[in-house]
Motif scaffolding. Structure first.
Motif, PDB file in Angstrom:
ATOM      1  N   GLU A  42      43.606  81.131  52.652  1.00 15.30           N
ATOM      2  CA  GLU A  42      44.647  80.742  50.906  1.00 15.30           C
ATOM      3  C   GLU A  42      44.044  81.061  50.048  1.00 15.30           C
ATOM      4  O   GLU A  42      44.401  81.322  48.599  1.00 15.30           O
ATOM      5  CB  GLU A  42      45.962  79.529  51.006  1.00 15.30           C
ATOM      6  N   ASP A  43      42.861  80.379  50.252  1.00 12.49           N
ATOM      7  CA  ASP A  43      41.602  80.265  49.032  1.00 12.49           C
ATOM      8  C   ASP A  43      40.279  81.039  48.520  1.00 12.49           C
ATOM      9  O   ASP A  43      39.973  81.371  47.498  1.00 12.49           O
ATOM     10  CB  ASP A  43      40.799  78.870  48.844  1.00 12.49           C
ATOM     11  N   GLU A  44      39.889  81.935  49.574  1.00 13.82           N
ATOM     12  CA  GLU A  44      38.718  82.435  50.036  1.00 13.82           C
ATOM     13  C   GLU A  44      39.308  84.129  50.699  1.00 13.82           C
ATOM     14  O   GLU A  44      39.701  84.401  51.625  1.00 13.82           O
ATOM     15  CB  GLU A  44      37.340  81.899  50.197  1.00 13.82           C
ATOM     16  N   GLU A  45      38.352  85.126  50.141  1.00 15.14           N
ATOM     17  CA  GLU A  45      38.006  85.844  50.926  1.00 15.14           C
ATOM     18  C   GLU A  45      36.908  86.136  51.719  1.00 15.14           C
ATOM     19  O   GLU A  45      36.471  85.186  51.439  1.00 15.14           O
ATOM     20  CB  GLU A  45      37.580  87.054  49.806  1.00 15.14           C
ATOM     21  N   ALA A  46      36.880  87.502  52.912  1.00 19.36           N
ATOM     22  CA  ALA A  46      35.972  86.651  53.979  1.00 19.36           C
ATOM     23  C   ALA A  46      35.380  88.493  53.897  1.00 19.36           C
ATOM     24  O   ALA A  46      36.125  89.658  53.994  1.00 19.36           O
ATOM     25  CB  ALA A  46      36.485  86.729  55.067  1.00 19.36           C
ATOM     26  N   VAL A  47      34.153  88.889  54.001  1.00 17.85           N
ATOM     27  CA  VAL A  47      33.681  90.204  54.293  1.00 17.85           C
ATOM     28  C   VAL A  47      32.498  89.641  55.687  1.00 17.85           C
ATOM     29  O   VAL A  47      32.078  89.545  56.114  1.00 17.85           O
ATOM     30  CB  VAL A  47      32.670  90.368  53.262  1.00 17.85           C
ATOM     31  N   TRP A  48      33.041  90.730  57.027  1.00 15.60           N
ATOM     32  CA  TRP A  48      32.311  89.984  57.994  1.00 15.60           C
ATOM     33  C   TRP A  48      31.404  91.688  58.192  1.00 15.60           C
ATOM     34  O   TRP A  48      32.010  93.014  58.253  1.00 15.60           O
ATOM     35  CB  TRP A  48      34.072  90.447  59.258  1.00 15.60           C
TER      36      TRP A  48
END
Length: 159
Positions: free
Chosen positions: A57-63
């Protein structure tokens, strides 16, 4: 040259690998080193491995797929990626992944803002030596500790 937000990080205990949900993880850049702007982690998983579908809910992720082939499930989309390719997971969108390559895969993950790395650390078990088998995982216990990090389980791991 070292900047205030990107200090030179040696081989500190924080960077040592730990088991998480049957795979290995490392915190490469903790949020404390970036004024909690982001954190960077690495996950090394075996073929067929994938975490349960969940939402940050709080962070974006880049894989970043470093080695191997991985399928990412982000919302209702499927992305089949290989080494050198990248996927983006917006906050609030359910996601998971599945390692497809027989040799396993390594994935770099940038989280912004930081702090979710503390969830992984709190639920990890130190790797005592290379070749050690991962410990049994109580996924219900892991997910029960997710509330303070605003993580929400939305489904089973992909198969």
């Amino acid at each position: 040259m070292t900047s205030p937000f990107f200090p030179t990080l040696g081989r500190a205990p924080d960077r040592e690998p730990f088991w998480f949900l049957g795979g290995q993880a490392r915190i490469l850049i903790p949020g404390g080193a970036t004024d909690n702007r982001f954190s960077l982690m690495e996950f090394a998983d075996t073929v067929g491995h994938g975490p349960p579908h969940h939402v940050h809910e709080d962070e974006e992720a880049v894989w970043f797929v470093l080695d191997g082939e991985v399928t990412f499930f982000i919302g209702d989309q499927r992305h089949d990626l290989a080494a050198g390719q990248v996927a983006f997971g917006p906050r609030g969108v359910p996601h998971s992944y599945l390692v497809r390559s027989p040799q396993g895969a390594r994935i770099g993950v940038l989280f912004s803002p930081a702090c979710v790395e503390e969830f992984f650390r709190a639920n990890g078990v130190p790797v005592a030596e290379a070749g050690e088998l991962p410990p049994d995982v109580d996924q219900a216990l892991v997910m029960a500790s997710s509330d303070p990090f605003h993580l929400r389980l939305t489904g089973a791991p992909p198969a």
